[in-house]
Design a protein around this motif. Structure first.
Motif, PDB file in Angstrom:
ATOM      1  N   LYS A   1      -7.927   9.102  -5.735  1.00 46.73           N
ATOM      2  CA  LYS A   1      -7.072   7.916  -5.699  1.00 46.73           C
ATOM      3  C   LYS A   1      -6.245   7.885  -4.412  1.00 46.73           C
ATOM      4  O   LYS A   1      -6.035   6.819  -3.825  1.00 46.73           O
ATOM      5  CB  LYS A   1      -6.157   7.884  -6.919  1.00 46.73           C
ATOM      6  CG  LYS A   1      -6.870   7.588  -8.228  1.00 46.73           C
ATOM      7  CD  LYS A   1      -5.876   7.432  -9.373  1.00 46.73           C
ATOM      8  CE  LYS A   1      -6.575   7.070 -10.662  1.00 46.73           C
ATOM      9  NZ  LYS A   1      -5.602   6.897 -11.780  1.00 46.73           N
TER      10      LYS A   1
ATOM     11  N   GLU B   1       2.374   1.760  -3.417  1.00 48.36           N
ATOM     12  CA  GLU B   1       1.356   2.296  -4.309  1.00 48.36           C
ATOM     13  C   GLU B   1       1.170   3.792  -4.063  1.00 48.36           C
ATOM     14  O   GLU B   1       1.056   4.579  -5.012  1.00 48.36           O
ATOM     15  CB  GLU B   1       0.036   1.567  -4.099  1.00 48.36           C
ATOM     16  CG  GLU B   1      -1.102   2.114  -4.955  1.00 48.36           C
ATOM     17  CD  GLU B   1      -2.445   1.506  -4.590  1.00 48.36           C
ATOM     18  OE1 GLU B   1      -2.986   0.765  -5.421  1.00 48.36           O
ATOM     19  OE2 GLU B   1      -2.948   1.805  -3.486  1.00 48.36           O
ATOM     20  N   LEU B   2       1.136   4.194  -2.793  1.00 47.63           N
ATOM     21  CA  LEU B   2       0.963   5.606  -2.463  1.00 47.63           C
ATOM     22  C   LEU B   2       2.124   6.438  -2.996  1.00 47.63           C
ATOM     23  O   LEU B   2       1.919   7.532  -3.540  1.00 47.63           O
ATOM     24  CB  LEU B   2       0.831   5.780  -0.951  1.00 47.63           C
ATOM     25  CG  LEU B   2       0.691   7.225  -0.445  1.00 47.63           C
ATOM     26  CD1 LEU B   2      -0.498   7.922  -1.115  1.00 47.63           C
ATOM     27  CD2 LEU B   2       0.539   7.253   1.077  1.00 47.63           C
TER      28      LEU B   2
ATOM     29  N   LEU C   1       1.584   6.964  -6.592  1.00 43.32           N
ATOM     30  CA  LEU C   1       0.497   7.912  -6.830  1.00 43.32           C
ATOM     31  C   LEU C   1       0.970   9.351  -6.629  1.00 43.32           C
ATOM     32  O   LEU C   1       0.605  10.253  -7.399  1.00 43.32           O
ATOM     33  CB  LEU C   1      -0.676   7.616  -5.888  1.00 43.32           C
ATOM     34  CG  LEU C   1      -1.468   6.336  -6.157  1.00 43.32           C
ATOM     35  CD1 LEU C   1      -2.458   6.072  -5.037  1.00 43.32           C
ATOM     36  CD2 LEU C   1      -2.202   6.438  -7.503  1.00 43.32           C
TER      37      LEU C   1
ATOM     38  N   ASN D   1       0.836  -1.208   0.000  1.00 47.77           N
ATOM     39  CA  ASN D   1       0.000   0.000   0.000  1.00 47.77           C
ATOM     40  C   ASN D   1       0.869   1.256   0.000  1.00 47.77           C
ATOM     41  O   ASN D   1       0.578   2.228  -0.709  1.00 47.77           O
ATOM     42  CB  ASN D   1      -0.926  -0.019   1.218  1.00 47.77           C
ATOM     43  CG  ASN D   1      -1.758   1.242   1.358  1.00 47.77           C
ATOM     44  OD1 ASN D   1      -1.293   2.241   1.899  1.00 47.77           O
ATOM     45  ND2 ASN D   1      -2.994   1.188   0.891  1.00 47.77           N
TER      46      ASN D   1
ATOM     47  N   LYS E   1      -8.582   6.764  -1.618  1.00 48.95           N
ATOM     48  CA  LYS E   1      -8.830   5.318  -1.621  1.00 48.95           C
ATOM     49  C   LYS E   1      -7.646   4.576  -1.019  1.00 48.95           C
ATOM     50  O   LYS E   1      -7.821   3.645  -0.210  1.00 48.95           O
ATOM     51  CB  LYS E   1      -9.101   4.812  -3.036  1.00 48.95           C
ATOM     52  CG  LYS E   1      -9.408   3.309  -3.075  1.00 48.95           C
ATOM     53  CD  LYS E   1      -9.647   2.807  -4.478  1.00 48.95           C
ATOM     54  CE  LYS E   1     -10.036   1.320  -4.457  1.00 48.95           C
ATOM     55  NZ  LYS E   1      -9.058   0.467  -3.742  1.00 48.95           N
ATOM     56  N   ASN E   2      -6.438   4.962  -1.406  1.00 48.27           N
ATOM     57  CA  ASN E   2      -5.248   4.320  -0.846  1.00 48.27           C
ATOM     58  C   ASN E   2      -5.191   4.530   0.663  1.00 48.27           C
ATOM     59  O   ASN E   2      -4.861   3.601   1.423  1.00 48.27           O
ATOM     60  CB  ASN E   2      -4.000   4.896  -1.511  1.00 48.27           C
ATOM     61  CG  ASN E   2      -2.715   4.382  -0.907  1.00 48.27           C
ATOM     62  OD1 ASN E   2      -2.260   4.868   0.122  1.00 48.27           O
ATOM     63  ND2 ASN E   2      -2.116   3.383  -1.540  1.00 48.27           N
ATOM     64  N   ASP E   3      -5.514   5.720   1.105  1.00 46.90           N
ATOM     65  CA  ASP E   3      -5.522   6.060   2.530  1.00 46.90           C
ATOM     66  C   ASP E   3      -6.489   5.160   3.287  1.00 46.90           C
ATOM     67  O   ASP E   3      -6.142   4.546   4.307  1.00 46.90           O
ATOM     68  CB  ASP E   3      -5.925   7.532   2.672  1.00 46.90           C
ATOM     69  CG  ASP E   3      -5.731   8.077   4.086  1.00 46.90           C
ATOM     70  OD1 ASP E   3      -5.545   7.276   5.028  1.00 46.90           O
ATOM     71  OD2 ASP E   3      -5.771   9.310   4.245  1.00 46.90           O
TER      72      ASP E   3
ATOM     73  N   ASP F   1      -7.750   2.306   2.324  1.00 44.95           N
ATOM     74  CA  ASP F   1      -7.306   0.910   2.227  1.00 44.95           C
ATOM     75  C   ASP F   1      -6.260   0.596   3.308  1.00 44.95           C
ATOM     76  O   ASP F   1      -6.278  -0.489   3.903  1.00 44.95           O
ATOM     77  CB  ASP F   1      -6.704   0.627   0.848  1.00 44.95           C
ATOM     78  CG  ASP F   1      -7.754   0.530  -0.246  1.00 44.95           C
ATOM     79  OD1 ASP F   1      -8.944   0.422   0.081  1.00 44.95           O
ATOM     80  OD2 ASP F   1      -7.366   0.571  -1.436  1.00 44.95           O
ATOM     81  N   PHE F   2      -5.350   1.538   3.536  1.00 43.38           N
ATOM     82  CA  PHE F   2      -4.315   1.340   4.553  1.00 43.38           C
ATOM     83  C   PHE F   2      -4.950   1.066   5.916  1.00 43.38           C
ATOM     84  O   PHE F   2      -4.548   0.128   6.630  1.00 43.38           O
ATOM     85  CB  PHE F   2      -3.417   2.580   4.646  1.00 43.38           C
ATOM     86  CG  PHE F   2      -2.320   2.457   5.683  1.00 43.38           C
ATOM     87  CD1 PHE F   2      -1.071   1.945   5.338  1.00 43.38           C
ATOM     88  CD2 PHE F   2      -2.529   2.860   6.996  1.00 43.38           C
ATOM     89  CE1 PHE F   2      -0.054   1.833   6.288  1.00 43.38           C
ATOM     90  CE2 PHE F   2      -1.528   2.754   7.949  1.00 43.38           C
ATOM     91  CZ  PHE F   2      -0.287   2.236   7.595  1.00 43.38           C
TER      92      PHE F   2
ATOM     93  N   TYR G   1       1.666   9.733   3.411  1.00 39.90           N
ATOM     94  CA  TYR G   1       2.803   8.818   3.268  1.00 39.90           C
ATOM     95  C   TYR G   1       3.687   8.843   4.515  1.00 39.90           C
ATOM     96  O   TYR G   1       4.102   7.787   5.013  1.00 39.90           O
ATOM     97  CB  TYR G   1       3.633   9.186   2.040  1.00 39.90           C
ATOM     98  CG  TYR G   1       4.740   8.199   1.755  1.00 39.90           C
ATOM     99  CD1 TYR G   1       4.481   7.026   1.060  1.00 39.90           C
ATOM    100  CD2 TYR G   1       6.037   8.427   2.221  1.00 39.90           C
ATOM    101  CE1 TYR G   1       5.485   6.102   0.816  1.00 39.90           C
ATOM    102  CE2 TYR G   1       7.045   7.508   1.980  1.00 39.90           C
ATOM    103  CZ  TYR G   1       6.760   6.350   1.276  1.00 39.90           C
ATOM    104  OH  TYR G   1       7.762   5.429   1.059  1.00 39.90           O
TER     105      TYR G   1
END
Length: 234
Positions: free
Chosen positions: A150, A137-138, A141, A134, A153-155, A157-158, A199
């Motif tokens: 986006k 991926e961040l 991004l 994750n 969503k990553n946030d 998901d973490f 991040y």
């Protein structure tokens, strides 16, 4: 199970059934997945009508304690009811707590989630790998200047993966709900950055888990939630 159901005090007939089953669950005489006796057996054991047993079962089913399977009997639920849990937590959030209360709530709960993730370090290799992916991926991004949606969503998901890393189904479910409830406020903070704060915060949490740095958990979570709190007020 012949002697499990006995009325011990004066209650309504429905209450007798409900409280008897709740006590059997508390005493672990009934366990998740166990099949309950049929209506007739329960009614005779407790000295109540079958109608009262049927009504009690509807109540217990609504609370997610039992699973009524048509044509197959009634069973103790295998897992906590997400519907009941979500309802209780939703009640908290619709009381409109102020930002300071939400800050305190999130700080306390997230601290405990990270502590559980370290406690279960030997069991959550898959989730820790997912956290690492994750973060990769961040980083990608951020480098590509991805849209805030986006990054959000990553946030989210973490945090969902972090909840799973606690290896505690109930804590994970509550944390999942809490973070989804904060989605709007988290989205707002992304308007002030391009993922760099996320991040930094998530990397710190990940490295604390990997290094099993119990002593650093509280300060780390305070710092990461302080960022969220401060950005919300801009």
């Amino acid at each position: 199970m012949d002697n499990l159901f006995k009325a011990t005090k004066r209650e309504s007939a429905v209450d007798i059934v409900v409280n008897s089953i709740k006590q059997l669950l508390a005493d672990k005489k009934l366990l998740p997945g166990d099949k309950l006796p049929n209506e007739l057996e329960i009614s005779e054991g407790l000295g109540v009508s079958r109608g009262s047993v049927r009504e009690a079962m509807k109540i217990l089913s609504a609370f997610g304690l039992i699973d009524i399977r048509v044509g197959n009997g009634t069973y103790v639920s295998d897992s906590p009811s997400s519907e009941l849990l979500d309802s209780l937590l939703f009640t908290y959030f619709i009381t409109n707590p102020d930002l300071t209360s939400l800050y305190e709530f999130r700080r306390i709960f997230e601290t405990d989630i990270v502590r559980l993730a370290i406690d279960h370090y030997d069991e959550n290799q898959e989730q820790r790998n997912s956290l690492r992916e994750n973060l990769k991926e961040l980083d990608a991004l951020i480098q590509e200047g991805a849209a805030p949606e986006k990054i959000l969503k990553n946030d989210m998901d973490f945090h969902h993966i972090l909840g799973e890393a606690s290896c505690n189904a109930l804590a994970s479910r509550i944390y999942y709900f809490v973070m989804d409830s904060f989605r709007a406020s988290i989205s707002h903070t992304h308007k002030h950055q391009n993922g760099e704060y996320v991040y930094k915060a998530h990397s710190q949490i990940y490295h604390i888990i990997e290094s099993k740095a119990y002593d650093d958990i509280e300060e780390c979570i305070k710092q990461t939630i302080d960022i969220w709190y401060d950005l919300l007020q801009d």
